[in-house]
Design a protein around this motif. Structure first.
Motif, mmCIF file in Angstrom:
data_model
loop_
_atom_site.group_PDB
_atom_site.id
_atom_site.type_symbol
_atom_site.label_atom_id
_atom_site.label_comp_id
_atom_site.label_asym_id
_atom_site.label_seq_id
_atom_site.Cartn_x
_atom_site.Cartn_y
_atom_site.Cartn_z
ATOM 1 N N LEU A 198 -0.122 35.011 20.337
ATOM 2 C CA LEU A 198 -0.893 34.242 21.310
ATOM 3 C C LEU A 198 -1.072 32.798 20.847
ATOM 4 O O LEU A 198 -1.030 31.862 21.660
ATOM 5 N N TYR B 176 2.107 30.990 21.509
ATOM 6 C CA TYR B 176 2.233 30.682 22.933
ATOM 7 C C TYR B 176 1.481 29.394 23.268
ATOM 8 O O TYR B 176 1.966 28.546 24.028
ATOM 9 N N THR C 69 6.793 30.335 36.401
ATOM 10 C CA THR C 69 7.572 30.523 35.183
ATOM 11 C C THR C 69 9.066 30.566 35.480
ATOM 12 O O THR C 69 9.878 30.025 34.726
ATOM 13 N N THR D 13 -0.366 35.135 30.696
ATOM 14 C CA THR D 13 0.081 35.576 29.380
ATOM 15 C C THR D 13 -1.060 36.179 28.567
ATOM 16 O O THR D 13 -0.874 37.177 27.877
ATOM 17 N N CYS D 14 -2.246 35.577 28.643
ATOM 18 C CA CYS D 14 -3.397 36.131 27.916
ATOM 19 C C CYS D 14 -3.705 37.543 28.382
ATOM 20 O O CYS D 14 -4.000 38.435 27.574
ATOM 21 N N SER E 165 -1.585 39.692 29.796
ATOM 22 C CA SER E 165 -0.500 40.597 29.391
ATOM 23 C C SER E 165 -0.594 40.966 27.915
ATOM 24 O O SER E 165 -0.514 42.134 27.550
ATOM 25 N N LEU E 166 -0.773 39.971 27.047
ATOM 26 C CA LEU E 166 -0.784 40.244 25.613
ATOM 27 C C LEU E 166 -2.023 41.041 25.202
ATOM 28 O O LEU E 166 -1.936 41.922 24.351
ATOM 29 N N SER F 278 6.360 29.491 22.337
ATOM 30 C CA SER F 278 5.868 29.507 23.717
ATOM 31 C C SER F 278 6.785 30.327 24.612
ATOM 32 O O SER F 278 6.316 31.066 25.487
ATOM 33 N N ALA G 276 6.219 34.295 24.363
ATOM 34 C CA ALA G 276 5.075 34.843 25.093
ATOM 35 C C ALA G 276 5.314 34.826 26.601
ATOM 36 O O ALA G 276 4.953 35.777 27.304
ATOM 37 N N VAL G 277 5.943 33.766 27.110
ATOM 38 C CA VAL G 277 6.179 33.657 28.545
ATOM 39 C C VAL G 277 7.189 34.713 29.011
ATOM 40 O O VAL G 277 6.979 35.382 30.033
ATOM 41 N N GLU H 269 7.884 37.526 27.508
ATOM 42 C CA GLU H 269 7.243 38.833 27.361
ATOM 43 C C GLU H 269 6.308 39.112 28.536
ATOM 44 O O GLU H 269 6.177 40.251 28.980
ATOM 45 N N THR H 270 5.666 38.082 29.064
ATOM 46 C CA THR H 270 4.812 38.249 30.241
ATOM 47 C C THR H 270 5.639 38.660 31.456
ATOM 48 O O THR H 270 5.236 39.552 32.223
#
Length: 577
Positions: A38, A41, A115, A264-265, A267-268, A361, A364-365, A367-368
């Motif tokens: 995080l 990201y 995105t 993203t927050c 999702s992670l 960055s 994380a994006v 992965e989201t």
């Protein structure tokens, strides 16, 4: 959508939030992986090239005050709230928003669509850093060997044309294209095992840039003229706080850096167990680290800028430049003025840092987006298993699609398209989606429920004034930023120099598509209701809901449901034929 009616759900539309609570979910192996991924990201390329420039140009220490105020008022609260929501609902943004406020589920699609348009050109900037990192191993440095840093960037790296109307503007820059391919391959390899591989990669891609920037700080702080650059960077010009533009830029910078509203927050954090109780501490560490890295990076950048201004005999403000100009022209030129091989070592460290910050960055994006896809699959079939092979296949397809979307940016005129896209897509989509998310949380989901969720997830009891802040103060601050953006767009001539077709196709259209996602589920619902009640009302009896009464009557009459019938083998098989 929870707005009434007995209509059949359609796959991927309003049925996206189908319940699948029993489906197994991947978990973080340890706390440090979550924090590093995080943090990676949040801490991106913009921390090292955009923040120092804004701080130096718009008031020095005064801009820093505005930046920290907007961090506490607008960015950090939503950043923390999203992690709490992800842990509570254990799903990605779409499923989380559907459970919070069904009519607002479309808001979760805005960052996903943004995105799709944004990450292809962001990877292009990462490819620039990758190119310079590889080129830094040459001696002498190629941007000083018979050329200048600006010519090297524009003529060698970008092969840039001056206008989209020039001949060859649509020609693909082959070397740059394959550098983008290399960046996507590296990204995919680091995400093969999902959050586990991203977590392991973060130990390198997050920690190493901190080590590199520390080395650069030690090496550059003593350069001749560095003090002149640091004074420009830090000395407060308090009158700047009376300039509304400073507050707008400060709010924009911290929102784009910490990036709440991207999903993203959520999702992670959804990969945590319900029993995890350290989200508050984690978010505090990440928010502080993000801002600290930006401020610390500014010491490095303006030490080099001050040294360059000293060597050229110019004022610092005449040397400093924004964005890519600061990183790939000014900084490259400043490093070139350092004597001996030490300039090569520092160049390797700096561009490796930029490259790793960009990758963090991207991890994380992407992965989201993977989370969106996996949740959609489970929504269609709650019994489906999310396998490693399936994840790899979806990752390969996703990366390939995003690579293809980014091909126009690898043309000789792609740099101009990038400027247009960057001006519109992230700026407007993220600001407006954050504003709407605050309204949804504060007034629809209710701030009281949010405060209770925070207590249940973290054990932290927020003060009562937090509810007022979520309902009014934070939305007002973001609304102020949105108004400034619109006013600036109305009065500025910055986009008038570009062809209208390019502004529309690469700026306005993607922004409108992304923001229109807010209304997609509601529009789908109304279209289906119109079709089944006005156009073909008789078809309603053949929907699952319409057939239910008939099936119930048949069961009561002694008929079996087709799902309960045991199918006997053919007579030939019974006789062993």
């Amino acid at each position: 959508l929870g707005v009434g009616g007995a209509l059949p759900p359609l796959g991927g539309g309003t049925a996206f939030g189908a319940e699948f609570a029993d489906a197994p979910r991947t978990r973080w192996q340890n706390r440090s992986q979550f924090v590093l991924v995080l943090a990676g990201y949040c801490i991106g390329i913009g921390n090292l090239w955009r923040f120092p420039y804004l701080c130096g140009r718009y008031g020095g220490g005064a801009f820093l005050v505005a930046y920290l105020v907007m961090l506490g008022v607008a960015a950090a609260p939503l950043f923390f709230i999203e992690t709490v929501l992800g842990q509570k609902f254990q799903r990605g943004p779409a499923e989380t928003f559907r459970k919070m406020a069904p009519r607002w589920v479309g808001l979760s699609y805005v960052p996903a669509m943004m995105t799709v348009f944004y990450i292809p050109y962001y990877q292009l900037i990462v490819a620039y850093a990758f190119h310079y990192f590889i080129a830094s191993f040459q001696w002498p440095l190629p941007w000083v060997d018979g050329t200048t840093p600006d010519k090297y960037l524009y003529e060698v790296v970008l092969q840039r044309v001056t206008s989209l109307d020039d001949e060859g503007s649509s020609q693909v820059n082959v070397r740059l294209f394959f550098e983008v391919v290399a960046v996507w391959v590296i990204t995919s390899l680091c995400l093969v095992n999902g959050i586990h591989s991203a977590g392991k990669a973060a130990y390198i891609t997050v920690i190493l840039p901190v080590v590199m920037i520390t080395i650069l700080f030690v090496a550059c702080i003593g350069l001749e003229g560095a003090g002149m650059g640091l004074r420009y960077y830090l000395v407060p010009r308090w009158s700047a706080l009376l300039n509304y533009e400073v507050w707008g830029l400060a709010a924009g910078q911290i929102i784009f850096s910490l990036s709440p509203g991207m999903g993203t927050c959520i999702s992670l954090a959804s990969y945590h167990d319900h029993s995890y109780r350290k989200l508050a501490q984690d978010c505090l560490v990440i928010a502080i680290s993000n801002s600290a890295f930006s401020i610390f990076g500014g010491f490095v950048v303006f030490s080099v800028v001050g040294n360059l201004a000293h060597n050229l005999g110019k004022p610092v403000e005449d040397v400093a430049d924004a964005g890519e100009g600061l990183a790939f022209i000014v900084f490259a030129q400043g490093l070139a003025h350092i004597d001996g091989r030490w300039s090569q070592i520092l160049a390797i460290c700096f561009f490796l840092t930029l490259f790793l910050l960009g990758l963090d960055s991207t991890f994380a994006v992407v992965e989201t987006l993977q989370t969106y896809m996996n949740d959609w699959i489970l929504a269609q079939d709650p019994t489906a298993r999310i396998t490693k092979r399936g994840n790899i296949f979806r990752l390969a397809v996703l990366s390939s699609i995003l690579l293809l979307v980014g091909i126009p940016y690898t043309t000789r005129g792609g740099y101009i398209l990038l400027e247009i896209a960057d001006h519109y897509i992230v700026t407007y989509c993220l600001s407006i989606s954050v504003l709407l998310e605050y309204i949804m949380i504060g007034h629809v989901y209710t701030s009281e429920q949010m405060i209770e969720d925070v207590y249940n997830s973290t054990g932290v009891r927020l003060p009562q004034w937090t509810g007022f802040h979520l309902r009014y103060v934070a939305p007002a601050a973001i609304g102020f930023v949105v108004v400034l953006l619109i006013y600036s767009e109305w009065t500025s001539d910055s986009m008038k120099a570009y062809p209208r077709w390019a502004v529309f196709l690469f700026g306005v259209l993607p922004t409108v598509i992304a923001l229109s996602a807010v209304g997609w589920p509601a529009a789908q619902f109304r279209l289906r209701r119109f079709f089944y009640t006005i156009v073909c009302p008789r078809l309603t009896q053949w929907t699952p809901e319409g057939l239910s009464p008939a099936r119930l009557r048949a069961k009561k009459a002694g008929y079996k449901d087709w799902e309960d019938v045991e199918v006997s083998p053919p007579e030939s098989e019974q006789q062993g034929i």
